[in-house]
Scaffold this motif. Structure first.
Motif, mmCIF file in Angstrom:
data_model
loop_
_atom_site.group_PDB
_atom_site.id
_atom_site.type_symbol
_atom_site.label_atom_id
_atom_site.label_comp_id
_atom_site.label_asym_id
_atom_site.label_seq_id
_atom_site.Cartn_x
_atom_site.Cartn_y
_atom_site.Cartn_z
ATOM 1 N N ILE A 159 -8.878 4.871 10.616
ATOM 2 C CA ILE A 159 -8.085 3.643 10.733
ATOM 3 C C ILE A 159 -7.464 3.335 9.378
ATOM 4 O O ILE A 159 -8.177 3.197 8.380
ATOM 5 N N GLU A 160 -6.151 3.235 9.319
ATOM 6 C CA GLU A 160 -5.476 2.901 8.062
ATOM 7 C C GLU A 160 -5.656 1.414 7.769
ATOM 8 O O GLU A 160 -5.255 0.560 8.566
ATOM 9 N N LEU A 161 -6.269 1.117 6.639
ATOM 10 C CA LEU A 161 -6.503 -0.278 6.268
ATOM 11 C C LEU A 161 -5.318 -0.868 5.502
ATOM 12 O O LEU A 161 -4.898 -1.987 5.769
ATOM 13 N N GLY A 162 -4.826 -0.139 4.509
ATOM 14 C CA GLY A 162 -3.716 -0.671 3.721
ATOM 15 C C GLY A 162 -3.629 0.014 2.367
ATOM 16 O O GLY A 162 -4.524 0.763 1.961
ATOM 17 N N ASP A 163 -2.537 -0.255 1.674
ATOM 18 C CA ASP A 163 -2.271 0.378 0.383
ATOM 19 C C ASP A 163 -2.778 -0.475 -0.777
ATOM 20 O O ASP A 163 -2.979 -1.683 -0.645
#
Length: 300
Positions: free
Chosen positions: A160-164
């Motif tokens: 799951i991509e959380l954020g940069d």
């Protein structure tokens, strides 16, 4: 083989044992969670496999993995667990232990406050956080959740991509008072770099980060990003630091703002683990925390 073609009816207790082993990948961890011994775990799994007529677990590289029959049985076990929980309270509270692995900075400034908010609502819920900067590998760890830098490539796990977040170059005010402020990338070769130990760095995305200034010599290097921050504050050199950590310190100044390394946090967990209500609550809290503090993470 399907559960519906089983040779006999499986015991609900045995299914709940499978649930514990399937979530942790280890007999010892499941035994600790259930309050029984390792031998009993083994006996219950053997009884379940006899009832279902096939293997539910196979030995992986560093733990037990579910077979196709095991995953089908796990779904039935989750239904039993959910039914039991629904009988104990009109509004079921989250409880149990969630084990998490994440990088140092993320653990301190993103995970800790997010998890604390969940725990205040659910006092019986306990969360263990192990800090590590490494590639995702749910098979080799006891973690229910792993937060890593860079997109992981794992079988039988969901990413799951959380954020940069952003890394920038920082120097202490004392360092800048004693050294010329670099005004170009070429001038960085005159300054030492505070960063990770190159030979021990396992994450490709972080390994690529300092390529903008290959001529910089190493000063203090460490596997711990808090050491990077404190060494930079102590004037050991220019630190390549997460902006959301460095910007908390008034004695640090960002130099050459055009140097900006953008990286991404990813959350990894097994699908069966994500279905646990307590794990799902922690994952949602982490996602909300990252979204709320997106500007901070990007150094805006």
């Amino acid at each position: 083989m399907s559960v519906t073609s089983a040779t006999s009816r499986p015991s609900p207790d045995d299914l709940l044992v499978l649930l514990a082993v399937g979530r942790t990948g280890r007999y010892v961890s499941a035994a600790e969670e259930l309050g029984i011994n390792h031998t009993t775990i083994s006996r219950r799994i053997a009884a379940l496999e006899q009832a279902l007529g096939g293997r539910v677990l196979i030995r992986g590289a560093s733990g037990w993995e579910l077979t196709d029959l095991g995953r089908e049985a796990l779904t039935a076990a989750e239904a039993i667990e959910s039914a039991v929980r629904s009988l104990t309270s009109d509004t079921p509270a989250l409880e149990g232990v969630v084990r998490m692995s994440a990088t140092d900075g993320f653990s301190a400034y993103v995970a800790a406050p997010a998890i604390a908010a969940v725990q205040r609502r659910h006092p019986k819920l306990s969360v263990e956080i192990v800090t590590a900067t490494r590639l995702a590998s749910l098979q080799r760890s006891r973690s229910d959740i792993e937060v890593v830098v860079g997109k992981p490539q794992l079988r039988r796990a969901r990413a799951i991509e959380l954020g940069d977040y952003t890394l920038g170059l920082y120097a202490s005010q004392d360092y800048l008072a004693r050294h010329p402020v670099p005004v170009s990338v070429e001038e960085l070769s005159r300054h030492p770099l505070v960063y990770f130990i190159d030979s021990m760095l396992q994450v490709d995305d972080l390994d690529l980060a300092p390529t903008f200034a290959p001529a910089m010599r190493e000063s203090i290097s460490s596997t711990n990003v808090f050491v990077h921050v404190e060494a930079t504050r102590a004037s050991a050199g220019l630190g390549l630091l997460p902006c959301f950590m460095a910007d908390r310190h008034a004695d640090l100044t960002r130099v050459l703002p055009e140097i900006s390394v953008r990286l991404t946090y990813w959350l990894v967990a097994r699908p069966e683990t994500l279905r646990r209500p307590e794990v799902a609550a922690i994952v949602e809290a982490l996602r909300e925390q990252v979204d709320t503090h997106r500007d901070m993470l990007m150094g805006s």
